[in-house]
Design a protein around this motif. Structure first.
Motif: not given
Length: 65
Positions: A38-63
């Motif tokens: 669960a912790g690893n999945a949370d980190k992956a989701a946070i990484r997705c959100i941060l990467d999208a923010a850096k790119a100026g896009a909306e996050p397109a994360c999958t669960t």
């Protein structure tokens, strides 16, 4: 700053279990593996959100479900 849901930032709680034999050790191990996954999945989701923010896009994360 991107919005990261509180649920992703909350600690993963592992239930306390009393060790009373081999079966309880197996359950404790399973609890810790589940919390780690669960912790690893949370980190992956946070990484997705941060990467999208850096790119100026909306996050397109999958669960992964």
């Amino acid at each position: 700053m991107p919005e990261v849901p509180e649920a992703l930032l909350a600690p993963n709680v592992v239930p306390e279990r009393r060790v009373s034999g081999l079966k309880s050790v197996g359950l404790i191990l399973a609890d810790h593996v589940e919390a780690l996954e669960a912790g690893n999945a949370d980190k992956a989701a946070i990484r997705c959100i941060l990467d999208a923010a850096k790119a100026g896009a909306e996050p397109a994360c999958t669960t992964g479900d």
